[in-house]
Each structure stands twice: as C-alpha cells, then as structure tokens.
Scaffold this active site. Sequence first.
Site, PDB file in Angstrom:
ATOM      1  N   PHE A  32      38.748  44.378  33.742  1.00  0.00           N
ATOM      2  CA  PHE A  32      38.451  44.805  35.107  1.00  0.00           C
ATOM      3  C   PHE A  32      37.112  44.208  35.519  1.00  0.00           C
ATOM      4  O   PHE A  32      36.108  44.421  34.852  1.00  0.00           O
ATOM      5  CB  PHE A  32      38.395  46.334  35.238  1.00  0.00           C
ATOM      6  CG  PHE A  32      38.156  46.760  36.661  1.00  0.00           C
ATOM      7  CD1 PHE A  32      39.219  46.866  37.557  1.00  0.00           C
ATOM      8  CD2 PHE A  32      36.867  47.009  37.130  1.00  0.00           C
ATOM      9  CE1 PHE A  32      39.000  47.224  38.881  1.00  0.00           C
ATOM     10  CE2 PHE A  32      36.646  47.365  38.468  1.00  0.00           C
ATOM     11  CZ  PHE A  32      37.717  47.470  39.337  1.00  0.00           C
ATOM     12  N   ASP A  81      30.478  40.467  31.173  1.00  0.00           N
ATOM     13  CA  ASP A  81      30.421  41.497  32.211  1.00  0.00           C
ATOM     14  C   ASP A  81      29.932  42.793  31.573  1.00  0.00           C
ATOM     15  O   ASP A  81      30.669  43.479  30.875  1.00  0.00           O
ATOM     16  CB  ASP A  81      31.807  41.668  32.843  1.00  0.00           C
ATOM     17  CG  ASP A  81      31.813  42.725  33.949  1.00  0.00           C
ATOM     18  OD1 ASP A  81      30.809  43.445  34.091  1.00  0.00           O
ATOM     19  OD2 ASP A  81      32.836  42.823  34.652  1.00  0.00           O
ATOM     20  N   LYS A 119      26.451  49.212  38.055  1.00  0.00           N
ATOM     21  CA  LYS A 119      26.586  50.632  37.689  1.00  0.00           C
ATOM     22  C   LYS A 119      25.235  51.307  37.353  1.00  0.00           C
ATOM     23  O   LYS A 119      24.554  51.723  38.266  1.00  0.00           O
ATOM     24  CB  LYS A 119      27.633  50.797  36.599  1.00  0.00           C
ATOM     25  CG  LYS A 119      29.050  50.546  37.168  1.00  0.00           C
ATOM     26  CD  LYS A 119      30.154  51.131  36.334  1.00  0.00           C
ATOM     27  CE  LYS A 119      31.467  51.199  37.085  1.00  0.00           C
ATOM     28  NZ  LYS A 119      32.242  49.941  37.109  1.00  0.00           N
TER      29      LYS A 119
HETATM   30  C1  LIG Z   1      32.940  48.889  37.913  1.00  0.00           C
HETATM   31  C2  LIG Z   1      33.078  47.534  37.327  1.00  0.00           C
HETATM   32  C3  LIG Z   1      33.035  46.378  38.124  1.00  0.00           C
HETATM   33  C4  LIG Z   1      32.957  46.424  39.626  1.00  0.00           C
HETATM   34  O1  LIG Z   1      31.782  46.999  40.092  1.00  0.00           O
HETATM   35  P1  LIG Z   1      31.710  47.583  41.601  1.00  0.00           P
HETATM   36  O2  LIG Z   1      30.278  48.000  41.732  1.00  0.00           O
HETATM   37  O3  LIG Z   1      32.683  48.714  41.680  1.00  0.00           O
HETATM   38  O4  LIG Z   1      32.066  46.482  42.510  1.00  0.00           O
HETATM   39  C5  LIG Z   1      33.104  45.159  37.488  1.00  0.00           C
HETATM   40  N1  LIG Z   1      33.196  45.070  36.153  1.00  0.00           N
HETATM   41  C6  LIG Z   1      33.224  46.151  35.362  1.00  0.00           C
HETATM   42  C7  LIG Z   1      33.296  45.982  33.880  1.00  0.00           C
HETATM   43  C8  LIG Z   1      33.193  47.418  35.920  1.00  0.00           C
HETATM   44  O5  LIG Z   1      33.272  48.499  35.132  1.00  0.00           O
END
Ligand SMILES: *Cc1c(COP(=O)(O)O)cnc(C)c1O
Length: 389
Positions: free
Chosen positions: A132, A217, A246
Amino acid sequence: MDRAENAVLHTYNRFPVVLERGEGVRLYDLDGKEYLDFGAGIAVFALGYGNKAYNQALKDQVDKLIHTSNLFYNMPMTEAAEKLLKASGLSKVFFTNSGTEAIEGAIKAARKYAWLRDGSTDHEIIAMKHSFHGRSLGALSVTGNAHYQEPFKPLIGGIRFADFNDLDSVKEQITEKTCAIILEPVQGEGGIYPASREFLQGLRSLCDEKDILLILDEIQCGMGRTGSMFAYQDYEVEPDIMTTAKALGCGVPVGAFVLNEKTAQNSLVPGDHGTTYGGNPLACRAVSKVFDLFEEEKILEHVQKIAPYLEKKLDELVEKYDFLTERRGKGLMQGVVVSGRPVGEIINKAIENGLFVLSAGTDVLRFVPPLIITEADIDEMAEKLERSF
Ligand SMILES: *Cc1c(COP(=O)(O)O)cnc(C)c1O
C-alpha cells in the site's frame, strides 16, 4: 453523524463514534465515553494525545507565522529537514503534505535519475503484491491491490509486481528498463508482513549491482514504530529514497521524501517538482518538535522495552483462542490473523467495550498504538479484547 453523511462524500464506512478530545493513549467521544486507542489515528499519534510541549510549540508557531510558500526560506523547515537527515542518515529532504505525495515525489525522482542516465522515457518500477503506497494515481499504480486500482485505470505505465519476501520473484521482473524497486520494510495495510533480512539485504545488493534505486516506504513503519527510528536501520540497509509521513508530524498533515547523496545530485532540480504547502512552517514546527520529543522522552528505548510485552500478550491470546492463528509484526506494529470470524465484528465489539483496534488486509487485527503505551495499557487492551471475543 447524519450531518456529516449529508455533507461529506461517502468514501468511508465510519464507526458510529464522534471523537472530541484526547489525553495520552485515550480518546473521548461527544458523550464523554472513553476509548483506549490502539490505532493512534492509523499509526500517526506516536507521542499520544495532548502532549503539552508539542501543543505549545504549535501554538507558538500559529502566533508567529503559519505559511510562507516555497518562494522564501523559513526556519522551521530548515530545522525539521536537518533533524530528519540526522535521524535517517540520508542527504536531502523534500516536504509534502501527505504520504501519497511523498510517494509521487519518490517516483518522479527515480524516473528523473534514470532519464538523466540513459535518456529513455520508458522506465519500469517493480512494486510488491499486497503493498500500500497511497491513493493518488502514481501511488495507486504501485499499490498491489487490484480492488483499489481497477475502477481508476489506466494508471501510470511501467509497473511490475513481485512477491514480497521472494528475491527470485523480484529478479524475474527486472529488465533493462527497471529504474526502481519500491516496498515497505514492514507491509502495513496489506496485513502486517515484515520483510525478511535476506530479502531486504538481497534487494540492496541487486539494486547496487544494476544501478536500480531502492525506494523504502517508511510512512507507516517508520518514526520509531518498530523500535528503530526507521525500520530499515534495523536491517542494516540504506535506501536511495525513503518516504515518511503518518507519525512524522504526529497529527499535523506532513510527509517527506528523502534522498541519499547520489540520488539528490542526479535527479530533481528547480522546475521539476513543487508544492504550495510543503515545508510550511506550522507543519515543520510539528516535525521539528516531534524529533526533539523523541529524544527527550526516549521514545525508541521505550518501544524496544515495551514491544516484547505486547508480543507476549498477543501470543498468549493466539495460544488461547482457536480462531486466532498467528501473530506477526515488528515493535509496536503488530498483526493477529483471525480465521473463521469477521474481523469487523470483533472491532465493533471492541469499540462497544471502549477499545480501538484496526484491521489490515481482510483477516488481520492490527495494533499500532501510540508509542508511549505502558504495560498497564497493554493489559487493559488484552482484557477488553477478550471481552469482545
Ligand atoms: C498511509 C500510507 C500511505 C499513504 O499516506 P497518506 O498520508 O494516507 O497519503 C503510503 N504508504 C504507506 C505504507 C502507508 O501506510
């Protein structure tokens, strides 16, 4: 709730709770009902709610200056960037407003790097199944979930998917066009899957060998959640590009992509990328204060100390209940696999019992509490969860 449903586009099936305020690891709704929070606003509120020093820093900044645009310099951006570099060991920062935008920037930087090298406009990126990376079109294109992607096609081209934790499967997807490999060191939304050491280190070697950029990520697993500031540090692997968001601002919307020296010197230049808000003094004051408080409150040491207790408690539950089949995770990013019962029903019951837990994937209970939780909080969580079973 009715007013919200009338006014706000229905893209979420929300829980029937209207939250009003928070204190430490607890949230309160409009009726004053208390909830123990093991979701932290989806792994965001690392320092807990109502941290006085954090709140004061933001109040001070509100009174000074909230926004400047990137046509000028500002001190909070500078300080936040320096602290992020010190924490990550990387070389240059670009601030965004969200995680998905950090991914967009990382993809652009990787494509530019490859374009500068060979002039081709036909490069490929390898992403992982069950990953994700966000909801904007570029980030969605590298998100390995057909259900999220299907209605929005065509997405950006040149994306290939490999199996997480399977180095051979990645090798099979490599072509002379590959410019980057992107993955989460611990997959979050996909179901809490930590990368194996061999996999992450193997990817690093593969990337070095073929001049492919490794994009990690860290949006969910970073900022202390797994017990190191960034999860890759525990694997002794350095990314070429890292994304964070986050918990970076602990609730103020902010993200960043961070480049190592090689990538910073050979990718984005003036005119290539921009943002009106990114690097905004209010958001960056939050980031800067978060890094200070991580040190002052010894957050990493606390996570390292408390996480084994959470693991032990969850292992006991897995042992005790037949419908719990496995625990997996790293630090305070834990998942418990549920079999033969809908995860959603457990979560609804937990809410009735004053506990927030999240789901991940289709069958995983996800635990991503504020990083300041104590053993007593974990005991209370386990007790409330058992009642919900
Ligand atoms: C939440 C998340 C995203 C996206 O971040 P947003 O601030 O919601 O756009 C991307 N990568 C990972 C691993 C995430 O947990």
